[in-house]
Design a protein around this motif. Structure first.
Motif, mmCIF file in Angstrom:
data_model
loop_
_atom_site.group_PDB
_atom_site.id
_atom_site.type_symbol
_atom_site.label_atom_id
_atom_site.label_comp_id
_atom_site.label_asym_id
_atom_site.label_seq_id
_atom_site.Cartn_x
_atom_site.Cartn_y
_atom_site.Cartn_z
ATOM 1 N N ALA A 55 0.826 -1.213 0.000
ATOM 2 C CA ALA A 55 0.000 0.000 0.000
ATOM 3 C C ALA A 55 0.857 1.258 0.000
ATOM 4 O O ALA A 55 0.586 2.212 -0.737
ATOM 5 C CB ALA A 55 -0.923 -0.013 1.213
ATOM 6 N N ARG A 56 1.901 1.264 0.816
ATOM 7 C CA ARG A 56 2.745 2.452 0.907
ATOM 8 C C ARG A 56 3.478 2.721 -0.397
ATOM 9 O O ARG A 56 3.517 3.856 -0.884
ATOM 10 C CB ARG A 56 3.749 2.282 2.047
ATOM 11 C CG ARG A 56 4.630 3.504 2.271
ATOM 12 C CD ARG A 56 5.551 3.308 3.448
ATOM 13 N NE ARG A 56 6.449 2.176 3.256
ATOM 14 C CZ ARG A 56 6.342 1.017 3.878
ATOM 15 N NH1 ARG A 56 5.355 0.820 4.738
ATOM 16 N NH2 ARG A 56 7.195 0.039 3.655
ATOM 17 N N ASP A 57 4.081 1.686 -0.976
ATOM 18 C CA ASP A 57 4.828 1.871 -2.221
ATOM 19 C C ASP A 57 3.915 2.279 -3.370
ATOM 20 O O ASP A 57 4.360 2.910 -4.329
ATOM 21 C CB ASP A 57 5.572 0.584 -2.588
ATOM 22 C CG ASP A 57 6.702 0.279 -1.614
ATOM 23 O OD1 ASP A 57 7.036 1.169 -0.819
ATOM 24 O OD2 ASP A 57 7.238 -0.850 -1.656
ATOM 25 N N SER A 58 2.624 1.895 -3.286
ATOM 26 C CA SER A 58 1.663 2.228 -4.347
ATOM 27 C C SER A 58 0.870 3.490 -4.034
ATOM 28 O O SER A 58 -0.018 3.862 -4.795
ATOM 29 C CB SER A 58 0.698 1.051 -4.550
ATOM 30 O OG SER A 58 1.394 -0.154 -4.800
ATOM 31 N N GLN A 59 1.147 4.119 -2.883
ATOM 32 C CA GLN A 59 0.476 5.339 -2.461
ATOM 33 C C GLN A 59 -1.031 5.122 -2.317
ATOM 34 O O GLN A 59 -1.852 5.960 -2.712
ATOM 35 C CB GLN A 59 0.763 6.490 -3.430
ATOM 36 C CG GLN A 59 2.246 6.841 -3.519
ATOM 37 C CD GLN A 59 2.531 7.999 -4.445
ATOM 38 O OE1 GLN A 59 1.629 8.571 -5.039
ATOM 39 N NE2 GLN A 59 3.794 8.345 -4.575
ATOM 40 N N LEU A 60 -1.397 3.970 -1.755
ATOM 41 C CA LEU A 60 -2.790 3.633 -1.520
ATOM 42 C C LEU A 60 -3.025 3.487 -0.016
ATOM 43 O O LEU A 60 -2.095 3.303 0.759
ATOM 44 C CB LEU A 60 -3.168 2.338 -2.246
ATOM 45 C CG LEU A 60 -3.036 2.357 -3.781
ATOM 46 C CD1 LEU A 60 -3.351 0.993 -4.354
ATOM 47 C CD2 LEU A 60 -3.936 3.416 -4.397
ATOM 48 N N THR A 61 -4.298 3.531 0.380
ATOM 49 C CA THR A 61 -4.667 3.369 1.781
ATOM 50 C C THR A 61 -5.049 1.921 2.042
ATOM 51 O O THR A 61 -5.737 1.290 1.231
ATOM 52 C CB THR A 61 -5.842 4.292 2.127
ATOM 53 O OG1 THR A 61 -5.455 5.646 1.885
ATOM 54 C CG2 THR A 61 -6.235 4.144 3.593
ATOM 55 N N LEU A 62 -4.606 1.379 3.165
ATOM 56 C CA LEU A 62 -4.931 0.013 3.560
ATOM 57 C C LEU A 62 -5.910 0.055 4.727
ATOM 58 O O LEU A 62 -5.654 0.696 5.751
ATOM 59 C CB LEU A 62 -3.663 -0.748 3.961
ATOM 60 C CG LEU A 62 -3.868 -2.162 4.507
ATOM 61 C CD1 LEU A 62 -4.455 -3.065 3.432
ATOM 62 C CD2 LEU A 62 -2.537 -2.722 5.029
ATOM 63 N N SER A 63 -7.020 -0.638 4.578
ATOM 64 C CA SER A 63 -8.042 -0.697 5.627
ATOM 65 C C SER A 63 -8.178 -2.139 6.085
ATOM 66 O O SER A 63 -8.626 -2.999 5.320
ATOM 67 C CB SER A 63 -9.387 -0.164 5.093
ATOM 68 O OG SER A 63 -10.407 -0.324 6.065
ATOM 69 N N VAL A 64 -7.806 -2.424 7.347
ATOM 70 C CA VAL A 64 -7.880 -3.786 7.852
ATOM 71 C C VAL A 64 -7.866 -3.745 9.378
ATOM 72 O O VAL A 64 -7.175 -2.918 9.985
ATOM 73 C CB VAL A 64 -6.709 -4.646 7.320
ATOM 74 C CG1 VAL A 64 -5.380 -4.041 7.712
ATOM 75 C CG2 VAL A 64 -6.821 -6.083 7.814
ATOM 76 N N ALA A 65 -8.622 -4.639 9.991
ATOM 77 C CA ALA A 65 -8.586 -4.764 11.443
ATOM 78 C C ALA A 65 -7.326 -5.519 11.836
ATOM 79 O O ALA A 65 -7.061 -6.607 11.312
ATOM 80 C CB ALA A 65 -9.826 -5.520 11.930
#
Length: 556
Positions: A55-65
Motif C-alpha cells: 500500500a505504501r509503495d503504491s500510495q494507496l490506503t490500507l483498511s484492515v482490522a
C-alpha cells in the motif's frame, strides 16, 4: 600516550513523515496507480508488514482490522503486478479476501470457512527487483542499505543519500572515486585530490576528509600523508553518499557524512566483459569482469575482476600504472543462507609530481609578465616516485532463520603500504638580479606509511508487528582495529628551482627522518535501531554505546 575513555550512549532520533492527499482530489492519478504495473520483490513475511509495504509503495490506503492479521504470514510476491494483484498474491492461503473501495482503498475481510481466494489474470515480467546491496539498472537507485543496514527504499530513509551507479561511473569515464562523485551535491572534490590522484580526500558538507567504507567496512586513512587505499571504480556496483551523522550504526565518523562503496559480487547468471582502451599521453587500459555459476544447481558462483593500465600524464616526465585482481566466491546452499568470500590485490606504480603551483605565475602573471607552463615538472625524475601495495580480504555471511528474522555477519581486513618521494614548494627566493617571484625553494621528501584495519560486524534483523505498528528491529555489535605506522623524511628550504625554466636535474640533498609514529585505535560498539511504520508515518530511532581506546606513540 594511552587512554581508554568510555563514551556515553549516543541517541539518534529521526522521523520521516508523509500524509496522503484527499482521494477525491486525485481520482485520475489514483486510477492510474491502481492499473499501473510495478516490480515487487517481497519475501514471505508477517502479513501486516507485506500489505503495508504494498500500500505504501503504491500510495494507496490500507483498511484492515489488526486482529485479522495476527499470526498470519504472507505469500511471497515477486514479479510485475498491479497493487491489487500484489495484495491478492500476498493474501493467498491466509483465509482473507480483498476489496478495492470506490475511494481506492485496499480493504481486507475474512472469507467464509469454505471460501477460496480466486486470483484474476496477472502479467509477470522477467525484470528483477532492485537489491539494496546489488546492481542498479541505469542511473537511478531506489533502495539502499548504507543508512540503516537494512534493505530500505530510499524514500523511507530520513537522511539525504545519493547513489552513483556503475552505469553512471562508466558514462562519466571516471578513473577514481573523486571523479565519480564530481556531480554529487553537497560534496567538494576540488583542491588537493583533484591534483593528487593517488588518494580520494572528499569534503562533505564542509567536513574533510569524509570517511570511506567498502561494503560497510572502514577504510584506513591518515589524510594526505599517504597510506590511504584507493578502490578502483571498475570493481564497484554502486557508490553511496550518506549525508549527516552516521555514528549510531558505524561509530566514530565525521558530522558531514560518509561514503560507502559497494563491491561487485558473484552472480548466478553468466556474464563476461572485456574492455580495451587507449587515450592521450600514450595511455592504455585493459579490464575484464567474468561472473557466473560453478555448478548446475547454482549453489556456487564466482566473480573475477581485473584491471591493468599504464600511461603518461599531462605534466612532463610523469607516468602511472595499476595492476589489480579481485576474485570472489559465493555459496548458497538454499534460499536462506549465503556466504561470500572476497579478496583484492592491487599494485600502483607512478612517477608523480603532486605539488601545488603558486597563484603568481599560474592565476596571475609574475613581475616579468610570465606564466608557468601547464606541463611544467617541478621535481626530479630520478627521485620522484610513488608505489602502493593494497590488499583486501574478507567474507560476508547471512542466514534467514524464518520469514521474520535474519542474521548477518561480515569480516574485513585491509592493508595498505605505500611510499611517496617528491617535492613541494616552500617560498619564493630572490635572485641575484633582484627578481623575487621567479625562483622558489622546495622541501624534498620521502614519506613511508603502512595502514591496516580489521572490521567485524554482527547484527540481527527482526520484522514483526505490535498492533497497528510494523517494526524492522536491528540489534548489532561491531569492532574496529585501526593501525597506522608512518616515517617522514624531509629536507626543508633547499633545492631552489626556476619556475619558468626548470631543469630536470638530479638533486643532491638527502632527506632526514623528522617524524615517526605508531598509532592504534580500537573501537567496540553495541547498537540498536528500530524502523517503525504506522500508516503513512515512519519513525526511525536508534542508539549506540561505544568503548574506544587510542594509543599514540611518537617514536622520535
Amino acid at each position: 600516550m594511552s587512554y581508554a575513555p568510555l563514551r556515553p550512549c549516543l541517541l539518534a532520533l529521526t522521523i520521516t513523515l508523509s500524509i496522503a492527499c484527499p482521494l477525491g482530489a486525485v481520482a485520475g492519478p489514483l486510477a492510474n496507480e491502481q492499473s499501473a504495473l510495478r516490480a515487487f520483490d517481497l519475501p514471505a513475511a508477517p502479513l501486516g508488514v507485506t500489505l503495508s509495504r504494498i500500500a505504501r509503495d503504491s500510495q494507496l490506503t490500507l483498511s484492515v482490522a489488526p486482529a485479522l492479521l495476527q499470526g498470519k504470514t504472507s505469500a511471497p510476491v515477486r514479479g510485475m503486478f498491479t497493487p491489487q494483484q500484489a495484495a491478492e498474491r500476498a493474501l493467498a492461503g491466509s483465509g482473507l479476501g480483498l476489496n478495492v473501495t470506490q475511494s481506492g482503498a485496499l480493504s481486507v475481510y475474512p472469507l467464509a470457512a469454505t471460501g477460496t481466494l480466486n486470483l484474476g489474470a496477472t502479467t509477470v515480467s522477467g525484470r528483477t527487483a532492485e537489491d539494496a546491496r546489488g546492481a542498479v539498472d541505469g542511473f537511478v537507485a531506489t533502495r539502499s542499505a548504507t543508512a540503516t543496514k537494512t534493505d530500505t527504499p530510499i524514500l523511507e530513509i530520513p537522511q539525504t543519500i545519493n547513489v552513483v551507479t556503475a552505469d553512471q561511473v562508466q558514462v562519466q569515464g571516471a578513473r577514481d572515486l573523486t571523479q565519480a562523485l564530481r556531480y554529487t551535491p553537497g560534496l567538494s572534490t576540488n583542491g588537493y585530490t583533484d591534483r593528487n590522484t593517488i588518494a580520494d580526500e572528499i569534503t562533505s558538507r564542509g567536513f574533510a576528509p569524509t570517511l570511506l567504507y567498502l561494503d560497510g567496512a572502514y577504510l584506513p586513512s591518515a589524510g594526505s600523508l599517504g597510506g590511504t587505499p584507493q578502490i578502483d571504480p571498475y570493481t564497484l556496483e554502486r557508490i553511496e553518499v550518506l549525508k549527516g551523522p552516521s555514528s549510531v550504526l558505524y561509530g566514530q565518523n565525521q558530522p558531514g557524512g560518509m561514503i560507502n562503496m559497494v563491491s561487485k559480487r558473484p552472480s548466478t547468471e553468466a556474464a563476461h566483459q572485456i574492455k580495451v582502451g587507449t587515450g592521450s599521453f600514450d595511455r592504455y587500459n585493459l579490464a575484464f569482469d567474468f561472473t557466473g555459476p560453478l555448478d548446475e544447481a547454482k549453489t556456487l558462483s564466482y566473480r573475477l575482476i581485473g584491471v591493468g593500465n599504464t600511461g603518461s600524464e599531462q605534466v612532463d616526465h610523469t607516468e602511472d600504472s595499476r595492476q589489480l585482481l579481485a576474485p570472489s566466491f559465493s555459496w548458497m546452499p538454499d534460499d536462506d543462507t549465503e556466504l561470500t568470500l572476497y579478496a583484492q590485490i592491487q599494485r600502483d606504480d607512478a612517477l608523480a609530481d603532486y605539488q601545488a603551483l603558486p597563484a603568481v605565475g599560474s592565476l596571475y602573471r609574475n613581475s616579468q609578465g610570465n606564466r608557468i607552463d601547464r606541463d611544467t615538472f617541478l621535481g626530479d625524475s630520478k627521485w620522484n616516485d610513488y608505489k602502493r601495495d593494497q590488499y583486501v580480504l574478507g567474507y560476508q555471511f547471512s542466514h534467514a532463520f524464518n520469514e521474520a528474522m535474519t542474521y548477518r555477519q561480515s569480516l574485513s581486513y585491509i592493508d595498505v603500504n605505500d611510499r611517496y618521494k617528491g617535492f613541494y614548494l616552500n617560498r619564493f627566493v630572490t635572485t641575484p638580479e633582484g627578481i623575487s617571484d621567479s625562483h622558489a625553494s622546495r622541501t624534498k621528501l620521502d614519506w613511508r606509511q603502512q595502514n591496516s584495519s580489521y572490521s567485524f560486524d554482527n547484527h540481527l534483523q527482526s520484522d514483526f508487528t505490535t498492533g497497528p505498528l510494523q517494526h524492522t528491529l536491528l540489534v548489532g555489535l561491531d569492532y574496529r582495529d585501526f593501525t597506522r605506522k608512518y616515517q617522514g623524511y624531509n629536507l626543508s628550504g633547499s633545492e631552489i628551482i626556476d619556475l619558468y625554466n626548470p631543469t630536470n636535474y638530479r638533486t643532491t640533498g638527502v632527506p632526514t627522518l623528522t617524524t615517526k609514529w605508531d598509532n592504534r585505535v580500537k573501537q567496540t560498539g553495541f547498537y540498536v535501531q528500530d524502523q517503525i511504520k504506522f500508516d503513512n508515518f515512519i519513525l526511525t530511532i536508534g542508539g549506540r554505546h561505544d568503548w574506544a581506546k587510542v594509543d599514540n606513540n611518537d617514536l622520535l
